[in-house]
Design an enzyme around this catalytic site. Structure first.
Site, PDB file in Angstrom:
ATOM      1  N   TYR A  60      38.912  38.965  37.811  1.00  0.00           N
ATOM      2  CA  TYR A  60      38.823  39.046  39.267  1.00  0.00           C
ATOM      3  C   TYR A  60      40.083  39.759  39.766  1.00  0.00           C
ATOM      4  O   TYR A  60      40.886  39.232  40.518  1.00  0.00           O
ATOM      5  CB  TYR A  60      38.631  37.674  39.918  1.00  0.00           C
ATOM      6  CG  TYR A  60      37.808  37.793  41.182  1.00  0.00           C
ATOM      7  CD1 TYR A  60      36.447  38.073  41.107  1.00  0.00           C
ATOM      8  CD2 TYR A  60      38.388  37.692  42.439  1.00  0.00           C
ATOM      9  CE1 TYR A  60      35.688  38.247  42.247  1.00  0.00           C
ATOM     10  CE2 TYR A  60      37.641  37.860  43.590  1.00  0.00           C
ATOM     11  CZ  TYR A  60      36.294  38.135  43.482  1.00  0.00           C
ATOM     12  OH  TYR A  60      35.547  38.306  44.615  1.00  0.00           O
TER      13      TYR A  60
ATOM     14  N   HIS B 179      47.454  42.216  39.164  1.00  0.00           N
ATOM     15  CA  HIS B 179      47.049  42.540  37.783  1.00  0.00           C
ATOM     16  C   HIS B 179      47.223  44.034  37.512  1.00  0.00           C
ATOM     17  O   HIS B 179      47.683  44.449  36.456  1.00  0.00           O
ATOM     18  CB  HIS B 179      45.570  42.221  37.567  1.00  0.00           C
ATOM     19  CG  HIS B 179      45.189  40.787  37.777  1.00  0.00           C
ATOM     20  ND1 HIS B 179      44.378  40.371  38.800  1.00  0.00           N
ATOM     21  CD2 HIS B 179      45.488  39.669  37.071  1.00  0.00           C
ATOM     22  CE1 HIS B 179      44.187  39.067  38.723  1.00  0.00           C
ATOM     23  NE2 HIS B 179      44.856  38.601  37.684  1.00  0.00           N
TER      24      HIS B 179
HETATM   25  P1  AMP Z   1      45.738  35.508  35.960  1.00  0.00           P
HETATM   26  O1  AMP Z   1      44.538  36.377  35.933  1.00  0.00           O
HETATM   27  O2  AMP Z   1      45.903  34.743  37.231  1.00  0.00           O
HETATM   28  O3  AMP Z   1      45.863  34.664  34.716  1.00  0.00           O
HETATM   29  O4  AMP Z   1      46.987  36.493  35.930  1.00  0.00           O
HETATM   30  C1  AMP Z   1      47.151  37.421  34.899  1.00  0.00           C
HETATM   31  C2  AMP Z   1      48.529  38.036  34.981  1.00  0.00           C
HETATM   32  O5  AMP Z   1      48.692  38.681  36.244  1.00  0.00           O
HETATM   33  C3  AMP Z   1      49.647  36.991  34.878  1.00  0.00           C
HETATM   34  O6  AMP Z   1      50.714  37.509  34.110  1.00  0.00           O
HETATM   35  C4  AMP Z   1      50.042  36.805  36.313  1.00  0.00           C
HETATM   36  O7  AMP Z   1      51.375  36.357  36.494  1.00  0.00           O
HETATM   37  C5  AMP Z   1      49.869  38.206  36.852  1.00  0.00           C
HETATM   38  N1  AMP Z   1      49.727  38.159  38.309  1.00  0.00           N
HETATM   39  C6  AMP Z   1      48.846  37.415  39.025  1.00  0.00           C
HETATM   40  N2  AMP Z   1      49.051  37.586  40.347  1.00  0.00           N
HETATM   41  C7  AMP Z   1      50.093  38.457  40.462  1.00  0.00           C
HETATM   42  C8  AMP Z   1      50.798  39.019  41.564  1.00  0.00           C
HETATM   43  N3  AMP Z   1      50.475  38.741  42.830  1.00  0.00           N
HETATM   44  N4  AMP Z   1      51.809  39.866  41.318  1.00  0.00           N
HETATM   45  C9  AMP Z   1      52.169  40.156  40.037  1.00  0.00           C
HETATM   46  N5  AMP Z   1      51.548  39.658  38.947  1.00  0.00           N
HETATM   47  C10 AMP Z   1      50.526  38.815  39.155  1.00  0.00           C
END
Ligand code: AMP
Length: 313
Positions: free
Chosen positions: A39, A44
């Site tokens: 998503y 990301h």
């Molecule tokens: P997730 O899909 O939530 O597991 O996130 C996957 C990766 O994207 C992880 O390393 C998160 O820390 C990074 N991430 C999620 N949201 C953000 C954001 N707003 N800014 C930077 N990195 C993000």
């Protein structure tokens, strides 16, 4: 590959991904890896773009990992949209999108897991979500073995996760370089998150208050406040002014050790988690106070005065 984008390939099995990567590795290509739960949003994509700049082959995984969700958490309703993610990932320069099913990752459940000590997981999100970081460390170590990346990209948005992964890589000698990347925010300051889609219109309107509160806390630190409780209390107070919030935690700790502070010094994290209705939001700022001292000595302005659109609002 190396810059010439031949289009993105979606791969769902571990053998196929290995087969696809092994000639690249043999040819000396640098493999960059961005693990996600999909998503996708700009947060990301910023990781993918950084990987694109620094590596020859960019692998992104999209896997909603059941191991890191508690029994009453949102595993079933976590937002999923592979078709949309595929297009966004391709635009950001991803070469291989690894999208395994739960069966592929855990065909026989798990008897072997990675356990991370409470020194790192006993505070912040780890305290509210028991077992969460063991689930994260386990799936990330599996993904590292599957992808064998040279570099892996993680967001500071999940700062405790970044600290846990960095420590795991050090403790278990994974041959990978972890790259931490800054938080990407909406124009009003709200940290981007896949979970933001859960927010009602009213909740979305008040949500940026979390970051505004962090900015006020950061400003206090930059002005020389040394008492952690003074900063934490101020941040709590600002969030609590909006009655829709239910605060999970506001904490000020050393980073990346995540230890309590007697006085504010060195590199610190000011982190919050709060519920808005059914949605749990997290956010943080990391401040290197040693750097501040240097800047102050040189007479340069504090960061909040130069590049923070939300501070002071
Ligand atoms: P997730 O899909 O939530 O597991 O996130 C996957 C990766 O994207 C992880 O390393 C998160 O820390 C990074 N991430 C999620 N949201 C953000 C954001 N707003 N800014 C930077 N990195 C993000």
């Amino acid at each position: 590959m190396n810059g010439t984008n031949k289009g993105l390939e979606v791969i769902t099995t571990i053998p196929r991904l290995r087969e696809r990567l092994s000639p690249e590795r043999a040819a000396g290509k640098r493999i960059g890896f961005v693990p996600t739960m999909g998503y996708l949003h700009e947060g990301h994509l910023s990781l993918a773009r950084r990987a694109r700049q620094e590596c020859d082959v960019v692998v992104m995984s999209i896997f909603v990992n059941p191991l890191q969700f508690g029994a009453n958490e949102d595993f079933d309703r976590y937002p999923r949209d592979l078709a949309r993610d595929r297009d966004l990932a391709e635009e950001a320069g991803v070469d291989l999108l690894f999208h395994p099913g739960v069966e592929e990752m855990y065909p026989r459940g798990t008897l072997t897991t990675v356990r991370v000590d409470e020194k790192l997981t006993g505070r912040l999100c780890g305290r509210s979500r028991p077992g969460h970081f063991d689930g994260v460390a386990t799936v990330v170590s599996k993904l590292f073995h599957i992808v064998e990346p040279h570099r892996a990209y993680f967001g500071q948005k999940d700062a405790q996760q970044l600290a846990v992964i960095e420590r795991m890589v050090e403790d278990l000698n994974f041959p990978v370089q972890i790259v931490g990347c800054p938080i990407v925010r909406e124009p009003d300051g709200l940290a981007m998150s896949s979970r933001n889609v859960y927010l009602s219109e009213t909740e979305r309107r008040v949500a940026p208050r979390l970051y505004q509160a962090l900015c006020q806390g950061e400003a206090l630190i930059r002005k020389g406040e040394k008492h952690p409780a003074a900063v934490v209390d101020r941040v709590r107070e600002i969030i609590a002014q909006e009655s829709l919030f239910r605060i999970d935690y506001v904490e000020l700790l050393s980073y990346p050790e995540l230890e309590p502070l007697e006085s504010i010094r060195g590199k610190v994290i000011l982190a919050v988690a709060a519920w808005l209705g059914q949605t749990r939001l997290i956010d943080n700022v990391i401040i290197d106070t040693a750097q501040l001292q240097d800047n102050d000595d040189k007479g340069s302005p504090g960061r909040e005065e130069v590049d923070d659109p939300c501070c002071g609002k």
